[in-house]
Design an enzyme around this catalytic site. Structure first.
Site, mmCIF file in Angstrom:
data_model
loop_
_atom_site.group_PDB
_atom_site.id
_atom_site.type_symbol
_atom_site.label_atom_id
_atom_site.label_comp_id
_atom_site.label_asym_id
_atom_site.label_seq_id
_atom_site.Cartn_x
_atom_site.Cartn_y
_atom_site.Cartn_z
ATOM 1 N N ASP A 158 0.862 -1.197 0.000
ATOM 2 C CA ASP A 158 0.000 0.000 0.000
ATOM 3 C C ASP A 158 0.891 1.238 0.000
ATOM 4 O OD1 ASP A 158 -3.261 0.256 0.998
ATOM 5 O OD2 ASP A 158 -2.055 2.091 0.954
ATOM 6 N N LYS A 193 -12.402 2.601 -14.321
ATOM 7 C CA LYS A 193 -12.784 1.230 -13.965
ATOM 8 C C LYS A 193 -13.236 0.425 -15.191
ATOM 9 C CE LYS A 193 -12.025 1.165 -9.512
ATOM 10 N NZ LYS A 193 -11.051 0.229 -8.907
ATOM 11 N N TYR A 238 -14.235 8.135 -12.642
ATOM 12 C CA TYR A 238 -14.112 6.819 -11.993
ATOM 13 C C TYR A 238 -14.618 5.734 -12.948
ATOM 14 C CZ TYR A 238 -14.598 3.415 -8.131
ATOM 15 O OH TYR A 238 -14.504 2.311 -7.317
ATOM 16 N N ASP A 280 3.599 2.456 -4.476
ATOM 17 C CA ASP A 280 2.680 3.294 -5.261
ATOM 18 C C ASP A 280 2.411 2.502 -6.531
ATOM 19 O OD1 ASP A 280 1.382 5.040 -6.923
ATOM 20 O OD2 ASP A 280 2.805 6.690 -6.682
ATOM 21 N N VAL A 281 1.186 2.027 -6.702
ATOM 22 C CA VAL A 281 0.890 1.126 -7.824
ATOM 23 C C VAL A 281 1.098 1.792 -9.184
ATOM 24 C CG1 VAL A 281 -0.696 -0.383 -6.545
ATOM 25 C CG2 VAL A 281 -1.595 1.630 -7.759
HETATM 26 N N1 LIG Z 1 -15.915 1.136 -1.389
HETATM 27 C C1 LIG Z 1 -16.709 1.008 -2.452
HETATM 28 O O1 LIG Z 1 -17.885 1.376 -2.432
HETATM 29 C C2 LIG Z 1 -16.173 0.362 -3.714
HETATM 30 C C3 LIG Z 1 -17.102 -0.086 -4.678
HETATM 31 C C4 LIG Z 1 -16.627 -0.677 -5.858
HETATM 32 C C5 LIG Z 1 -15.276 -0.806 -6.053
HETATM 33 N N2 LIG Z 1 -14.398 -0.356 -5.095
HETATM 34 C C6 LIG Z 1 -12.977 -0.522 -5.378
HETATM 35 O O2 LIG Z 1 -12.419 -1.397 -4.420
HETATM 36 C C7 LIG Z 1 -11.038 -1.108 -4.232
HETATM 37 C C8 LIG Z 1 -10.730 -0.974 -2.752
HETATM 38 O O3 LIG Z 1 -11.498 0.094 -2.248
HETATM 39 P P1 LIG Z 1 -11.843 0.240 -0.701
HETATM 40 O O4 LIG Z 1 -13.305 0.440 -0.623
HETATM 41 O O5 LIG Z 1 -11.217 -0.835 0.092
HETATM 42 O O6 LIG Z 1 -11.159 1.669 -0.421
HETATM 43 P P2 LIG Z 1 -10.165 2.155 0.738
HETATM 44 O O7 LIG Z 1 -10.034 3.627 0.534
HETATM 45 O O8 LIG Z 1 -10.622 1.658 2.045
HETATM 46 O O9 LIG Z 1 -8.787 1.423 0.374
HETATM 47 C C9 LIG Z 1 -8.018 1.774 -0.757
HETATM 48 C C10 LIG Z 1 -6.557 1.559 -0.422
HETATM 49 O O10 LIG Z 1 -5.779 1.837 -1.608
HETATM 50 C C11 LIG Z 1 -4.622 2.529 -1.184
HETATM 51 N N3 LIG Z 1 -4.067 3.295 -2.296
HETATM 52 C C12 LIG Z 1 -4.556 4.425 -2.844
HETATM 53 N N4 LIG Z 1 -3.745 4.859 -3.816
HETATM 54 C C13 LIG Z 1 -2.712 3.969 -3.885
HETATM 55 C C14 LIG Z 1 -1.549 3.866 -4.693
HETATM 56 N N5 LIG Z 1 -1.264 4.785 -5.625
HETATM 57 N N6 LIG Z 1 -0.719 2.815 -4.498
HETATM 58 C C15 LIG Z 1 -0.995 1.896 -3.545
HETATM 59 N N7 LIG Z 1 -2.059 1.953 -2.740
HETATM 60 C C16 LIG Z 1 -2.918 2.975 -2.904
HETATM 61 C C17 LIG Z 1 -5.080 3.412 -0.027
HETATM 62 O O11 LIG Z 1 -3.981 3.824 0.783
HETATM 63 C C18 LIG Z 1 -6.041 2.481 0.691
HETATM 64 O O12 LIG Z 1 -5.378 1.723 1.684
HETATM 65 C C19 LIG Z 1 -10.760 0.158 -5.046
HETATM 66 O O13 LIG Z 1 -10.175 -0.200 -6.269
HETATM 67 C C20 LIG Z 1 -12.155 0.737 -5.251
HETATM 68 O O14 LIG Z 1 -12.214 1.556 -6.400
HETATM 69 C C21 LIG Z 1 -14.823 0.204 -3.931
#
Ligand SMILES: NC(=O)c1ccc[n+]([C@@H]2O[C@H](COP(=O)([O-])OP(=O)(O)OC[C@H]3O[C@@H](n4cnc5c(N)ncnc54)[C@H](O)[C@@H]3O)[C@@H](O)[C@H]2O)c1
Length: 261
Positions: free
Chosen positions: A36, A156, A152, A59-60
């Protein structure tokens, strides 16, 4: 022990779905690289797992970061079998609200980050004799348009067809690597904190979102981690190029409102 002897990298593992995925993978016997941008959060997840995990600041969107991450994974655990690309970010806004900075950041993390992860994982899994899967977390917004999250959706949607291309490439090359995209509805994670603040609190947000999901609630991070676990495990050996929708029937079709008078 559905991932016994497997080695996995999970991105975004400091929080939400990524953290739940890392903990679930470890519970099922995998050794896990907890990656992360948030190093403290990654360290906390890795500490919960113990010796079967280590934390990595990644950083991805950084190509050199992926080379370092996969090298350290192979050095420490000897192989790689599974990559769960979970890290992601989102900024709200319609097509005309979107700034170039927001667009570039979402594309960099959500799409370029997944692409770089796929490249690094394919090379490392092949080089270390691993076998398994790449699981890319997209969204319902990667399958349908939503007017007020335009950027977004763009980022996606790219993940959806990129994953299919990766699946075909690996199959054609005879590589023991499957690729699956996962498409959650709303998930009650830290990502929704700004939405909760904007609509007057978490309970109000959860109730409003639940009304949009036919089964009557939004997803938990564990709901999504369970789907990622299945897609990553050998139980899904025949599943590749598939878009796995985890949405409580939200995309199943229109409700039966026309029969309710
Ligand atoms: N929460 C929702 O409603 C939802 C719905 C559909 C899809 N998603 C997707 O699910 C995935 C996880 O989301 P989540 O809900 O757990 O969110 P979250 O914000 O809880 O976790 C996201 C994590 O990604 C990390 N991150 C951000 N930028 C980064 C980078 N450049 N390099 C490495 N790490 C990085 C953040 O530090 C965080 O720990 C995401 O891809 C999100 O788009 C979420």
């Amino acid at each position: 022990m559905r991932l016994k002897d497997k080695v996995a990298i999970v991105t975004g593992a400091a929080s939400g779905i990524g953290r739940a995925t890392a903990l679930t993978f470890a519970r099922e016997g995998a050794r896990v690289v907890v990656a992360d941008l948030n190093e403290d959060g990654a360290s906390a997840t890795a500490a919960t797992i113990g010796d079967a995990a280590f934390a990595l600041r990644l950083d991805v969107a950084d190509e050199a970061g992926w080379a370092e991450a996969t090298r350290r994974t192979a050095d420490r655990f000897g192989r790689l079998d599974i990559l769960a690309n979970v890290a992601g970010i989102g900024f709200p806004g319609t097509i005309l609200d979107l700034t170039m900075d927001q667009w570039n950041r979402m594309i960099a993390v959500n799409l370029t980050g997944v692409m770089l992860g796929c490249q690094a994982a394919i090379r490392t899994i092949a080089a270390t004799g691993g076998s398994g899967a790449i699981v890319n977390v997209s969204s319902l917004a990667g399958l349908i348009g939503i007017s007020d999250v335009a950027g977004y959706c763009g980022s996606k949607g790219g993940v959806t067809t990129l994953s299919k291309s990766v699946a075909l490439y690996c199959a054609e090359q005879g590589l023991p690597i499957r690729c699956v995209s996962v498409h959650p509805t709303y998930v009650d994670s830290e990502m929704l904190d700004p939405v909760a603040d904007a609509v007057g609190g978490r309970q109000a947000m959860l109730e409003a979102m639940a009304r949009l999901v036919p089964i009557g609630r939004i997803a938990t991070p564990q709901d999504i981690a369970n789907a990622i676990l299945f897609a990553a495990s050998d139980e899904a050996a025949m599943m590749s190029g598939h878009a796995l929708v985890i949405d409580g029937a939200q995309l199943a079709g229109p409700s039966s409102a026309h029969t309710k008078g």
